[in-house]
Design a protein around this motif. Structure first.
Motif, mmCIF file in Angstrom:
data_model
loop_
_atom_site.group_PDB
_atom_site.id
_atom_site.type_symbol
_atom_site.label_atom_id
_atom_site.label_comp_id
_atom_site.label_asym_id
_atom_site.label_seq_id
_atom_site.Cartn_x
_atom_site.Cartn_y
_atom_site.Cartn_z
ATOM 1 N N THR A 1 42.480 41.633 40.634
ATOM 2 C CA THR A 1 43.833 42.179 40.794
ATOM 3 C C THR A 1 43.817 43.667 41.157
ATOM 4 N N HIS A 2 42.668 44.173 41.620
ATOM 5 C CA HIS A 2 42.558 45.587 42.002
ATOM 6 C C HIS A 2 41.590 45.736 43.173
ATOM 7 N N GLU B 1 46.844 48.252 41.663
ATOM 8 C CA GLU B 1 46.929 46.795 41.502
ATOM 9 C C GLU B 1 47.164 46.101 42.833
ATOM 10 N N SER B 2 46.692 44.861 42.904
ATOM 11 C CA SER B 2 46.896 44.023 44.092
ATOM 12 C C SER B 2 47.217 42.613 43.632
ATOM 13 N N ALA B 3 47.657 41.755 44.550
ATOM 14 C CA ALA B 3 47.911 40.355 44.212
ATOM 15 C C ALA B 3 46.609 39.702 43.755
ATOM 16 N N HIS B 4 46.730 38.727 42.856
ATOM 17 C CA HIS B 4 45.542 38.076 42.306
ATOM 18 C C HIS B 4 44.770 37.350 43.399
#
Length: 431
Positions: A323-324, A330-333
């Motif tokens: 998620t990073h 943070e990023s989408a899973h």
């Protein structure tokens, strides 16, 4: 011009009748000899008939006879076995260090060869021989591609052998470093190689079963656990999410335990880099690969098929990096597993060269043969070099072909070394 004289002598692109020495003796070239690219005479072990006598010895080639003296051959015993001096301008007689006269013949480069060579050197199009490519025979293309493929594997073998030497003879470590370098996928290749040599694998092995500790050492040694390595806008979030502080504390403990020093964090490049190629992501993938014991050379050697290699190289990131892309951002899973494209490149540039290099090192020809077989089974690379050759009319059927054509461009075309290229040979001899 001397290079071109050497070329026409080597390939016998010259009138084979009516050759005579400057003192009138007939000359028959039975074998031009082995071209020497190091110090010493230009051709070794030539077989010639001069007058009524058969000679086996060396041949030296110059543009002018006086070059023999300019280069000091008249006092160098290494040239005492020269049985023929080939020149374009016979402006003097020559002698060896024993004072013996050496037969000379005057040889001119055919005008067609000279004009064709100038075309290759001055052509605006790239590659300059593009007009000839569609007319090349299948045998010419395939034999040259096979030789180029071997050349490329030999060059990579030299790189791997140097890494093994630097790693105190450890081919296991050399494999890890080679794998890491290619995880840089070009732009961060040097940084990854430098990082890999700075990872104490003997110490990391004691913590191999704990992925968190492996990742802590890997990221810490990369200099990425320095708060200043995080973009300022993400620093607060990184400190608040807990993971950065936790893994930094773990690294600080292990660094003290093993007396570790990280590399300079500024070595890493981020400009024009896609997030999935960020060092954090690639290092997490490598940590998982190491944790799962997939970076073992013995395990690589057990891979017999392309599917075996794919399974061996397949990896993903740890939970935080799903998620990073960087600390605090943070990023989408996404488990950020290696793409099929990336795995294909790692097979071509890491696994297969390693099998070939290790096969050469151990005298195991079966490993070398397997390397060639695997290249033929893999899909060809798709980049600007391969597309260029396809536009010229060459068929690129597998990774072996694409590796050969990369070698051709990098080592011959870019260097204008047409005199060593078989395509260049066909171009030069055309009328």
């Amino acid at each position: 011009m001397e290079q071109l004289l050497q070329y026409v002598w080597k390939h016998k692109i010259l009138p084979l009748s009516d050759l005579a020495t400057t003192d009138g003796r007939d000359v028959e070239i039975i074998d031009p000899g082995l071209h020497n690219r190091n110090s010493g005479p230009d051709f070794f072990n030539a077989k010639l008939r001069i007058g009524e006598t058969m000679w086996v010895g060396n041949v030296e080639i110059h543009e002018h006879s006086k070059d023999w003296f300019r280069h000091g051959h008249d006092t160098d015993p290494a040239y005492d076995n020269v049985v023929l001096h080939v020149v374009e301008d016979d402006d003097c007689n020559v002698t060896n260090s024993r004072g013996e006269f050496i037969p000379q013949i005057k040889l001119s480069v055919p005008m067609t060869v000279t004009l064709n060579y100038k075309e290759l050197l001055t052509a605006d199009a790239y590659p300059p021989c593009y007009r000839l490519v569609p007319d090349l025979t299948s045998l010419t293309v395939h034999s040259w591609m096979a030789a180029l493929q071997t050349e490329r594997l030999e060059r990579k073998t030299q790189d791997i052998a140097r890494r093994a030497e630097r790693a105190n003879g450890s081919w296991e470590d050399a494999y890890f470093v080679t794998l890491a370098r290619n995880y840089g996928f070009g732009i961060n290749g040097d940084a990854f190689e430098h990082w890999a040599f700075n990872v104490p694998l003997n110490q990391v092995a004691h913590h191999r079963d704990d992925i968190f500790q492996v990742e802590a050492i890997f990221l810490g040694q990369a200099g990425l656990l320095d708060i200043n390595a995080i973009p300022e806008k993400y620093q607060a979030a990184a400190l608040n999410d807990g993971y950065f502080t936790k893994i930094k504390n773990e690294y600080d403990y292990l660094a003290h335990k093993f007396s570790l020093t990280p590399i300079d964090r500024t070595m890493w490049r981020f400009m024009r880099l896609r997030p999935q190629n960020f060092p954090h992501i690639r290092i997490s993938q490598l940590a998982t690969l190491y944790h799962e014991r997939k970076t073992s050379l013995s395990q690589l050697v057990e891979c017999k098929t392309v599917d075996d290699l794919k399974r061996n190289l397949s990896t993903h990131v740890t939970e935080y990096w799903a998620t990073h892309y960087t600390f605090g951002s943070e990023s989408a899973h996404n488990n950020k597993s290696l793409s099929p494209f990336s795995i294909n490149l790692l097979m071509i540039n890491t696994a297969i060269p390693m099998l070939f290099a290790y096969g050469r090192h151990t005298g195991n020809e079966a490993l070398c043969d397997r390397a060639f077989d695997l290249l033929e089974q893999l899909k060809a690379e798709d980049n600007h070099i391969i597309r260029m050759w396809k536009q010229c009319g060459l068929k690129v059927q597998n990774a072996g072909d694409s590796q050969a054509l990369i070698q051709l461009k990098n080592e011959y075309c870019d260097r204008k070394d047409c005199l060593r290229c078989r395509f260049g040979y066909e171009y030069l001899k055309r009328k």
